[in-house]
Design a protein around this motif. Structure first.
Motif, PDB file in Angstrom:
ATOM      1  N   GLN A  48     -55.130 -19.110 -94.133  1.00  0.00           N
ATOM      2  CA  GLN A  48     -54.736 -20.300 -94.904  1.00  0.00           C
ATOM      3  C   GLN A  48     -53.517 -20.986 -94.286  1.00  0.00           C
ATOM      4  OE1 GLN A  48     -55.415 -17.416 -96.138  1.00  0.00           O
ATOM      5  NE2 GLN A  48     -56.992 -17.690 -97.672  1.00  0.00           N
ATOM      6  N   ARG A  49     -53.622 -22.295 -94.151  1.00  0.00           N
ATOM      7  CA  ARG A  49     -52.480 -23.100 -93.682  1.00  0.00           C
ATOM      8  C   ARG A  49     -52.524 -24.438 -94.422  1.00  0.00           C
ATOM      9  NH1 ARG A  49     -51.457 -19.077 -91.756  1.00  0.00           N
ATOM     10  NH2 ARG A  49     -50.675 -18.474 -89.703  1.00  0.00           N
ATOM     11  N   VAL A  50     -51.350 -25.051 -94.553  1.00  0.00           N
ATOM     12  CA  VAL A  50     -51.285 -26.393 -95.121  1.00  0.00           C
ATOM     13  C   VAL A  50     -51.843 -27.357 -94.071  1.00  0.00           C
ATOM     14  CG1 VAL A  50     -49.704 -28.172 -95.919  1.00  0.00           C
ATOM     15  CG2 VAL A  50     -49.272 -25.782 -96.472  1.00  0.00           C
ATOM     16  N   ALA A  51     -52.700 -28.325 -94.512  1.00  0.00           N
ATOM     17  CA  ALA A  51     -53.317 -29.252 -93.557  1.00  0.00           C
ATOM     18  C   ALA A  51     -52.252 -30.045 -92.805  1.00  0.00           C
ATOM     19  CB  ALA A  51     -54.247 -30.204 -94.302  1.00  0.00           C
ATOM     20  N   ALA A  52     -52.575 -30.417 -91.559  1.00  0.00           N
ATOM     21  CA  ALA A  52     -51.580 -31.068 -90.691  1.00  0.00           C
ATOM     22  C   ALA A  52     -50.962 -32.314 -91.341  1.00  0.00           C
ATOM     23  CB  ALA A  52     -52.232 -31.438 -89.367  1.00  0.00           C
ATOM     24  N   ARG A  53     -51.785 -33.091 -92.063  1.00  0.00           N
ATOM     25  CA  ARG A  53     -51.253 -34.348 -92.647  1.00  0.00           C
ATOM     26  C   ARG A  53     -50.203 -34.057 -93.717  1.00  0.00           C
ATOM     27  NH1 ARG A  53     -55.534 -36.156 -97.212  1.00  0.00           N
ATOM     28  NH2 ARG A  53     -56.270 -34.078 -97.599  1.00  0.00           N
ATOM     29  N   ASP A  54     -50.244 -32.837 -94.332  1.00  0.00           N
ATOM     30  CA  ASP A  54     -49.233 -32.506 -95.345  1.00  0.00           C
ATOM     31  C   ASP A  54     -48.093 -31.678 -94.754  1.00  0.00           C
ATOM     32  OD1 ASP A  54     -50.761 -33.746 -97.255  1.00  0.00           O
ATOM     33  OD2 ASP A  54     -51.895 -31.924 -97.716  1.00  0.00           O
ATOM     34  N   ALA A  55     -48.098 -31.528 -93.453  1.00  0.00           N
ATOM     35  CA  ALA A  55     -47.057 -30.702 -92.840  1.00  0.00           C
ATOM     36  C   ALA A  55     -46.271 -31.484 -91.786  1.00  0.00           C
ATOM     37  CB  ALA A  55     -47.691 -29.455 -92.228  1.00  0.00           C
ATOM     38  N   GLU A  56     -46.236 -32.826 -91.975  1.00  0.00           N
ATOM     39  CA  GLU A  56     -45.436 -33.658 -91.071  1.00  0.00           C
ATOM     40  C   GLU A  56     -43.999 -33.628 -91.546  1.00  0.00           C
ATOM     41  OE1 GLU A  56     -46.457 -35.316 -88.517  1.00  0.00           O
ATOM     42  OE2 GLU A  56     -48.643 -35.240 -88.703  1.00  0.00           O
ATOM     43  N   PRO A  57     -43.069 -33.150 -90.737  1.00  0.00           N
ATOM     44  CA  PRO A  57     -41.687 -33.020 -91.235  1.00  0.00           C
ATOM     45  C   PRO A  57     -41.000 -34.345 -91.521  1.00  0.00           C
ATOM     46  CG  PRO A  57     -41.998 -31.828 -89.166  1.00  0.00           C
ATOM     47  CD  PRO A  57     -43.220 -32.661 -89.382  1.00  0.00           C
ATOM     48  N   THR A  58     -41.740 -35.482 -91.462  1.00  0.00           N
ATOM     49  CA  THR A  58     -41.101 -36.779 -91.701  1.00  0.00           C
ATOM     50  C   THR A  58     -40.856 -37.041 -93.178  1.00  0.00           C
ATOM     51  OG1 THR A  58     -43.337 -37.598 -91.482  1.00  0.00           O
ATOM     52  CG2 THR A  58     -41.842 -38.039 -89.647  1.00  0.00           C
ATOM     53  N   SER A  59     -41.615 -36.385 -94.073  1.00  0.00           N
ATOM     54  CA  SER A  59     -41.379 -36.574 -95.508  1.00  0.00           C
ATOM     55  C   SER A  59     -40.919 -35.247 -96.109  1.00  0.00           C
ATOM     56  CB  SER A  59     -42.678 -37.017 -96.192  1.00  0.00           C
ATOM     57  OG  SER A  59     -43.576 -35.926 -96.204  1.00  0.00           O
ATOM     58  N   GLU A  60     -40.370 -35.342 -97.350  1.00  0.00           N
ATOM     59  CA  GLU A  60     -39.851 -34.132 -98.003  1.00  0.00           C
ATOM     60  C   GLU A  60     -40.975 -33.119 -98.202  1.00  0.00           C
ATOM     61  OE1 GLU A  60     -38.581 -37.003 -98.608  1.00  0.00           O
ATOM     62  OE2 GLU A  60     -36.429 -36.637 -98.373  1.00  0.00           O
ATOM     63  N   VAL A  61     -42.133 -33.641 -98.732  1.00  0.00           N
ATOM     64  CA  VAL A  61     -43.263 -32.744 -98.978  1.00  0.00           C
ATOM     65  C   VAL A  61     -43.752 -32.149 -97.653  1.00  0.00           C
ATOM     66  CG1 VAL A  61     -45.625 -32.619 -99.821  1.00  0.00           C
ATOM     67  CG2 VAL A  61     -43.937 -33.965-101.060  1.00  0.00           C
ATOM     68  N   GLY A  62     -43.776 -32.989 -96.631  1.00  0.00           N
ATOM     69  CA  GLY A  62     -44.197 -32.527 -95.308  1.00  0.00           C
ATOM     70  C   GLY A  62     -43.309 -31.389 -94.820  1.00  0.00           C
ATOM     71  N   GLN A  63     -42.004 -31.479 -95.140  1.00  0.00           N
ATOM     72  CA  GLN A  63     -41.079 -30.415 -94.715  1.00  0.00           C
ATOM     73  C   GLN A  63     -41.424 -29.104 -95.403  1.00  0.00           C
ATOM     74  OE1 GLN A  63     -37.116 -31.881 -95.351  1.00  0.00           O
ATOM     75  NE2 GLN A  63     -37.374 -33.462 -93.802  1.00  0.00           N
ATOM     76  N   VAL A  64     -41.769 -29.237 -96.734  1.00  0.00           N
ATOM     77  CA  VAL A  64     -42.155 -28.033 -97.477  1.00  0.00           C
ATOM     78  C   VAL A  64     -43.414 -27.438 -96.853  1.00  0.00           C
ATOM     79  CG1 VAL A  64     -42.918 -27.138 -99.709  1.00  0.00           C
ATOM     80  CG2 VAL A  64     -41.133 -28.867 -99.618  1.00  0.00           C
ATOM     81  N   GLY A  65     -44.417 -28.289 -96.569  1.00  0.00           N
ATOM     82  CA  GLY A  65     -45.670 -27.829 -95.971  1.00  0.00           C
ATOM     83  C   GLY A  65     -45.426 -27.176 -94.624  1.00  0.00           C
ATOM     84  N   HIS A  66     -44.551 -27.803 -93.837  1.00  0.00           N
ATOM     85  CA  HIS A  66     -44.241 -27.290 -92.505  1.00  0.00           C
ATOM     86  C   HIS A  66     -43.591 -25.910 -92.619  1.00  0.00           C
ATOM     87  CE1 HIS A  66     -43.363 -27.685 -88.275  1.00  0.00           C
ATOM     88  NE2 HIS A  66     -42.132 -27.261 -88.519  1.00  0.00           N
ATOM     89  N   ALA A  67     -42.623 -25.821 -93.574  1.00  0.00           N
ATOM     90  CA  ALA A  67     -41.905 -24.542 -93.764  1.00  0.00           C
ATOM     91  C   ALA A  67     -42.888 -23.465 -94.222  1.00  0.00           C
ATOM     92  CB  ALA A  67     -40.789 -24.720 -94.781  1.00  0.00           C
ATOM     93  N   LEU A  68     -43.819 -23.847 -95.122  1.00  0.00           N
ATOM     94  CA  LEU A  68     -44.790 -22.864 -95.634  1.00  0.00           C
ATOM     95  C   LEU A  68     -45.684 -22.358 -94.496  1.00  0.00           C
ATOM     96  CD1 LEU A  68     -45.875 -21.404 -98.101  1.00  0.00           C
ATOM     97  CD2 LEU A  68     -47.467 -23.264 -98.445  1.00  0.00           C
ATOM     98  N   ASN A  69     -46.127 -23.271 -93.645  1.00  0.00           N
ATOM     99  CA  ASN A  69     -46.956 -22.855 -92.506  1.00  0.00           C
ATOM    100  C   ASN A  69     -46.205 -21.899 -91.596  1.00  0.00           C
ATOM    101  OD1 ASN A  69     -49.150 -24.193 -93.295  1.00  0.00           O
ATOM    102  ND2 ASN A  69     -48.995 -25.884 -91.843  1.00  0.00           N
ATOM    103  N   HIS A  70     -44.921 -22.221 -91.382  1.00  0.00           N
ATOM    104  CA  HIS A  70     -44.099 -21.383 -90.520  1.00  0.00           C
ATOM    105  C   HIS A  70     -43.967 -19.986 -91.141  1.00  0.00           C
ATOM    106  CE1 HIS A  70     -41.250 -20.621 -87.385  1.00  0.00           C
ATOM    107  NE2 HIS A  70     -40.359 -20.196 -88.269  1.00  0.00           N
ATOM    108  N   LEU A  71     -43.729 -19.988 -92.477  1.00  0.00           N
ATOM    109  CA  LEU A  71     -43.583 -18.724 -93.205  1.00  0.00           C
ATOM    110  C   LEU A  71     -44.872 -17.890 -93.098  1.00  0.00           C
ATOM    111  CD1 LEU A  71     -41.837 -17.107 -95.339  1.00  0.00           C
ATOM    112  CD2 LEU A  71     -43.204 -18.240 -97.049  1.00  0.00           C
TER     113      LEU A  71
END
Ligand SMILES: Nc1ncnc2c1ncn2[C@@H]1O[C@H](COP(=O)(O)OP(=O)(O)O)[C@@H](O)[C@H]1O
Ligand SMILES: [Mg+2]
Length: 390
Positions: free
Chosen positions: A124-147
């Motif tokens: 399971q990973r957050v989809a790329a469009r929700d993991a763009e660090p340009t928005s706040e939500v994207g940062q959360v998604g990016h961090a979750l994927n990293h985690l």
């Protein structure tokens, strides 16, 4: 003086009271609101020009209803504006939160996975469009994927190290068997001539004999536990729990003639899903504990029955001293045994028996329960019935 009230039909004369009220208004040229008894509220302006007093009064009842209408219309508009604001805000918020919902759905999915043991994969990973660090939500998604990536590699490392340890224990136990068998063989050979040896030597050989037997049991049990840890599948098939219990008790009774064994077994077979060899091992373990860890004269009650539809229960209850308090809570853990000095000298005690019982019973889809107090110790094994009696 000319005073009158303008109505649709012309000029009506004023009542003397109204005239008095109007005359009482100060002539300072400032507008005032007054009440004329028979005519209602008026806005009045009194002005003194040289020798003329001019009083102008405009009725307020029309203006009042106008104001009320105006207020109602404004209120309606305000309500409409508020409603529109609420709807628009809601729409904007829902739209803005959609990516966050998707991120939280991924987190929820991961939280339902069983990560406790075995091979663990976290696809399971957050989809790329929700993991763009340009928005706040994207940062959360990016961090979750990293985690998730970090956790996945940590779990993989844990799994690899666990299997390494398991393989090592299994290999070590296996390798120990041969030299141990030869020690036991040599020790056994000395049994016959021991009476001709000096007492200290005879005693030493006796101890080598006893301890190598204990080590033999220990090595076998360790090997079995290592295999069970590796989630080795058991060969489950319908087995008669009554016959298996009877066999185990017969063996235990043969080596403990000073214990009293009471059997309460049904006449009909009770078929359970089990691996026949392993079930025999489980029952032998619990029955031998009731013999080994209790003094002669102890009564052991053995019962097998269908406890509830679909489940059979075999219970072995003794009236011995009970499982020592210091190990009661962890008696199913590995190497949990009471002070070694308490164990009967020629009975190998490893503290692994009950952890094997638990691992085997659970691998067969059942459970084991202990209740123990001085004078009553009961081990109850629950096993799935092969064909539930309806
Ligand atoms: N029926 C019993 N009565 C009293 N103590 C018991 C009984 N069964 C087990 N025990 C205690 O639990 C410990 C663990 O049992 P077990 O895992 O079978 O190991 P072992 O029998 O090799 O000592 C025993 O050493 C003993 O102290
Ligand atoms: Mg035991």
């Amino acid at each position: 003086m000319r005073a009158g009230v303008v109505r649709e039909g012309g000029l009506d004369s004023l009542s003397p009271d109204a005239v008095q009220t109007l005359l009482a208004v100060p002539a300072d040229g400032r507008p005032r609101t007054i009440h004329l008894d028979d005519l209602g509220d008026y806005r009045v302006l009194v002005r003194q020009d040289a020798d003329r007093l001019g009083i102008t009064a405009l009725p307020l009842h029309n203006a009042g209803s106008l104001l009320r209408t105006l207020a109602l219309v404004s209120l309606g508009l305000v309500l409409l504006a508020v409603l529109a604001a609420v709807l628009i805000t809601r729409w904007v918020v829902v739209r803005a939160l959609q990516p966050l919902h998707r991120v939280s759905a991924t987190a929820t999915q991961v939280s339902t996975l069983n990560l406790e043991h075995g091979e663990v994969q976290l696809p399971q990973r957050v989809a790329a469009r929700d993991a763009e660090p340009t928005s706040e939500v994207g940062q959360v998604g990016h961090a979750l994927n990293h985690l998730l990536t970090t956790v996945e590699s940590a779990l993989m490392a844990r799994q690899q190290s666990e299997s390494r340890v398991r393989r090592f224990v299994a290999d070590a136990s296996h390798e120990l068997r041969n030299p141990l068998a030869s020690i036991r063989g040599w020790a056994e050979l000395t049994r016959h001539g021991r009476e001709d040896l000096p007492p200290t030597t005879a005693r030493a050989l006796e101890r080598i004999d006893a301890e190598s037997a204990r080590m033999g049991v220990l090595v076998d049990e360790l090997l079995l536990l290592a295999r069970l840890d590796a989630d080795q599948e058991l060969d489950l098939k319908p087995v008669d729990a009554v016959a298996a219990t009877l066999d185990a008790v017969t063996d235990a009774r043969a080596s403990a003639p000073h214990h009293q064994w009471l059997l309460n077994l049904p006449d009909q077979p009770v078929e359970v899903m089990a691996d026949p060899m392993r079930l025999a091992q489980v029952l032998a373990n619990v029955a031998s504990n009731a013999r080994k860890h209790t003094p002669p004269g102890t009564t052991v009650q053995v019962e097998a029955r269908v406890a509830e539809p679909g489940w059979a229960e075999v219970s072995i209850t003794d009236d011995g001293p009970g499982v020592p308090v210091e190990i009661r809570d962890r008696v199913f853990e590995r190497f949990a045994r009471a002070d070694a000095a308490r164990a009967h000298a020629d009975e190998p005690s490893t503290g692994l028996g009950l952890s094997i019982v638990k691992a085997l019973v659970e691998a067969m889809g059942g459970s084991v329960r202990l209740s123990s107090e001085p004078g009553r110790t009961q081990f109850a094994l629950r096993l799935r019935q092969a064909e539930p009696s309806s």
